[in-house]
Scaffold this motif. Structure first.
Motif, PDB file in Angstrom:
ATOM      1  N   ARG A  17       0.756  -1.031   0.335  1.00  0.00           N
ATOM      2  CA  ARG A  17      -0.321   0.239   0.044  1.00  0.00           C
ATOM      3  C   ARG A  17       0.539   1.465   0.350  1.00  0.00           C
ATOM      4  NH1 ARG A  17      -3.065  -3.973   2.441  1.00  0.00           N
ATOM      5  NH2 ARG A  17      -2.676  -3.400   4.835  1.00  0.00           N
ATOM      6  N   ALA A  18       2.029   1.266   0.798  1.00  0.00           N
ATOM      7  CA  ALA A  18       2.584   2.390   0.873  1.00  0.00           C
ATOM      8  C   ALA A  18       3.783   2.681  -0.637  1.00  0.00           C
ATOM      9  CB  ALA A  18       3.534   2.076   2.184  1.00  0.00           C
ATOM     10  N   LEU A  19       3.988   1.444  -0.859  1.00  0.00           N
ATOM     11  CA  LEU A  19       5.553   1.404  -1.900  1.00  0.00           C
ATOM     12  C   LEU A  19       4.963   0.965  -3.356  1.00  0.00           C
ATOM     13  CD1 LEU A  19       7.934  -0.178   0.144  1.00  0.00           C
ATOM     14  CD2 LEU A  19       7.852   2.688  -0.338  1.00  0.00           C
ATOM     15  N   VAL A  20       3.905   0.358  -3.664  1.00  0.00           N
ATOM     16  CA  VAL A  20       3.608   0.382  -5.526  1.00  0.00           C
ATOM     17  C   VAL A  20       3.164   1.677  -5.528  1.00  0.00           C
ATOM     18  CG1 VAL A  20       1.848  -0.692  -6.583  1.00  0.00           C
ATOM     19  CG2 VAL A  20       2.574  -1.766  -4.638  1.00  0.00           C
ATOM     20  N   GLY A  21       4.151   2.041  -7.201  1.00  0.00           N
ATOM     21  CA  GLY A  21       4.027   3.270  -6.789  1.00  0.00           C
ATOM     22  C   GLY A  21       4.864   4.295  -7.738  1.00  0.00           C
ATOM     23  N   GLY A  22       5.404   3.396  -6.250  1.00  0.00           N
ATOM     24  CA  GLY A  22       6.486   4.536  -6.127  1.00  0.00           C
ATOM     25  C   GLY A  22       7.798   4.695  -6.905  1.00  0.00           C
ATOM     26  N   TRP A  40      10.422   7.475  -3.081  1.00  0.00           N
ATOM     27  CA  TRP A  40       9.630   8.407  -3.207  1.00  0.00           C
ATOM     28  C   TRP A  40       8.462   7.960  -3.716  1.00  0.00           C
ATOM     29  CZ3 TRP A  40       8.827  13.140  -1.452  1.00  0.00           C
ATOM     30  CH2 TRP A  40       7.574  13.597  -1.749  1.00  0.00           C
ATOM     31  N   SER A  41       6.952   8.018  -3.004  1.00  0.00           N
ATOM     32  CA  SER A  41       5.588   7.367  -3.176  1.00  0.00           C
ATOM     33  C   SER A  41       4.765   8.363  -3.516  1.00  0.00           C
ATOM     34  CB  SER A  41       5.207   7.106  -2.041  1.00  0.00           C
ATOM     35  OG  SER A  41       3.677   6.500  -1.648  1.00  0.00           O
ATOM     36  N   PRO A  42       4.159   8.588  -4.433  1.00  0.00           N
ATOM     37  CA  PRO A  42       2.943   9.671  -5.599  1.00  0.00           C
ATOM     38  C   PRO A  42       2.024   9.283  -4.495  1.00  0.00           C
ATOM     39  CG  PRO A  42       3.010   7.714  -6.785  1.00  0.00           C
ATOM     40  CD  PRO A  42       4.229   7.536  -5.709  1.00  0.00           C
ATOM     41  N   ARG A  43       1.555   8.645  -3.966  1.00  0.00           N
ATOM     42  CA  ARG A  43       0.532   8.261  -3.274  1.00  0.00           C
ATOM     43  C   ARG A  43      -0.051   9.634  -1.541  1.00  0.00           C
ATOM     44  NH1 ARG A  43      -1.209   2.598  -2.712  1.00  0.00           N
ATOM     45  NH2 ARG A  43      -1.865   2.935  -4.786  1.00  0.00           N
ATOM     46  N   ASP A  44       0.729   9.268  -0.983  1.00  0.00           N
ATOM     47  CA  ASP A  44       1.074  10.177   0.278  1.00  0.00           C
ATOM     48  C   ASP A  44       2.036  11.524  -0.143  1.00  0.00           C
ATOM     49  OD1 ASP A  44       3.837   8.541   0.455  1.00  0.00           O
ATOM     50  OD2 ASP A  44       3.072   8.279   2.342  1.00  0.00           O
ATOM     51  N   GLN A  45       2.705  11.598  -1.153  1.00  0.00           N
ATOM     52  CA  GLN A  45       3.974  12.597  -1.315  1.00  0.00           C
ATOM     53  C   GLN A  45       4.968  12.702  -0.212  1.00  0.00           C
ATOM     54  OE1 GLN A  45       4.094  15.033  -4.172  1.00  0.00           O
ATOM     55  NE2 GLN A  45       2.335  13.421  -5.000  1.00  0.00           N
ATOM     56  N   ALA A  46       5.412  11.477  -0.148  1.00  0.00           N
ATOM     57  CA  ALA A  46       6.758  11.300   0.620  1.00  0.00           C
ATOM     58  C   ALA A  46       7.594  10.367   0.405  1.00  0.00           C
ATOM     59  CB  ALA A  46       5.927  10.845   2.927  1.00  0.00           C
ATOM     60  N   PHE A  88      10.981   1.819 -10.960  1.00  0.00           N
ATOM     61  CA  PHE A  88       9.227   1.451 -10.489  1.00  0.00           C
ATOM     62  C   PHE A  88       8.314   0.897  -9.625  1.00  0.00           C
ATOM     63  CE2 PHE A  88       9.670   5.522 -13.725  1.00  0.00           C
ATOM     64  CZ  PHE A  88       8.492   6.450 -12.748  1.00  0.00           C
ATOM     65  N   VAL A  89       7.874   0.738  -8.205  1.00  0.00           N
ATOM     66  CA  VAL A  89       7.953  -0.487  -7.846  1.00  0.00           C
ATOM     67  C   VAL A  89       6.611  -0.552  -8.655  1.00  0.00           C
ATOM     68  CG1 VAL A  89       7.041  -0.929  -5.409  1.00  0.00           C
ATOM     69  CG2 VAL A  89       9.258   0.231  -5.818  1.00  0.00           C
ATOM     70  N   ASP A  90       6.059  -1.868  -8.915  1.00  0.00           N
ATOM     71  CA  ASP A  90       5.417  -2.537  -9.510  1.00  0.00           C
ATOM     72  C   ASP A  90       4.317  -2.958  -8.382  1.00  0.00           C
ATOM     73  OD1 ASP A  90       4.988  -0.962 -11.966  1.00  0.00           O
ATOM     74  OD2 ASP A  90       5.832  -3.021 -12.969  1.00  0.00           O
ATOM     75  N   ALA A  91       5.299  -4.386  -7.576  1.00  0.00           N
ATOM     76  CA  ALA A  91       4.223  -5.209  -7.006  1.00  0.00           C
ATOM     77  C   ALA A  91       5.060  -5.775  -5.380  1.00  0.00           C
ATOM     78  CB  ALA A  91       4.031  -5.985  -7.075  1.00  0.00           C
ATOM     79  N   VAL A  92       5.126  -5.085  -4.290  1.00  0.00           N
ATOM     80  CA  VAL A  92       5.346  -6.077  -3.569  1.00  0.00           C
ATOM     81  C   VAL A  92       4.682  -7.631  -2.913  1.00  0.00           C
ATOM     82  CG1 VAL A  92       6.237  -5.821  -0.437  1.00  0.00           C
ATOM     83  CG2 VAL A  92       6.296  -3.815  -2.579  1.00  0.00           C
ATOM     84  N   THR A  93       5.139  -8.154  -3.295  1.00  0.00           N
ATOM     85  CA  THR A  93       4.491  -9.483  -2.977  1.00  0.00           C
ATOM     86  C   THR A  93       5.526 -10.685  -1.901  1.00  0.00           C
ATOM     87  OG1 THR A  93       5.465 -10.472  -4.807  1.00  0.00           O
ATOM     88  CG2 THR A  93       3.589  -9.581  -5.155  1.00  0.00           C
TER      89      THR A  93
END
Length: 122
Positions: A17-22, A40-46, A88-93
């Motif tokens: 939830r925190a890293l995918v898309g970062g 860098w996570s665009p979801r929470d801008q952090a 870019f982080v596509d998945a964490v599984t």
């Protein structure tokens, strides 16, 4: 506390939830037992630091802390930077209930899977 497959399942969900898309901004190898990916996570801008520890006991967590970085990076760190930086982080599984975390990273030229086996001494 021991890091078992069920505990790791919940942790992997939080990491996803925190890293995918970062985007991987930097990679550090502060000690032989630890690896740090600054993402860098665009979801929470952090910017998050994903700590992976391979000592006894193994660990994996997110933090905002900045690691102490050695003046000269290790050869392993330089190899990871060459292939994973700006990816870019596509998945964490987690495969089944193993004590393994797979982080799938995509770059324009290729896709990579960074696998952390959190087994401790084994």
């Amino acid at each position: 506390m021991a890091l078992d497959g069920l505990t790791l399942r919940g942790l992997v969900g939080e990491l996803a939830r925190a890293l995918v898309g970062g985007r991987v901004q930097q990679i550090h190898h502060p000690t032989p037992e630890a690896l740090v990916l600054r993402i860098w996570s665009p979801r929470d801008q952090a910017e998050h630091a994903l700590y992976l520890g391979f000592g006894e006991p193994p660990w994996c967590h997110l933090t905002q802390a900045k690691p102490d970085n050695p003046m000269t990076p290790s050869s392993f760190c330089m190899l990871l930077r060459k292939h994973l930086k700006n990816g870019f982080v596509d998945a964490v599984t987690q495969p089944e209930l193993e004590r393994i975390v797979d982080c799938t990273l995509r770059r324009p030229d290729a896709a990579y899977v960074l696998r952390a086996e959190l087994l401790g001494r084994h």
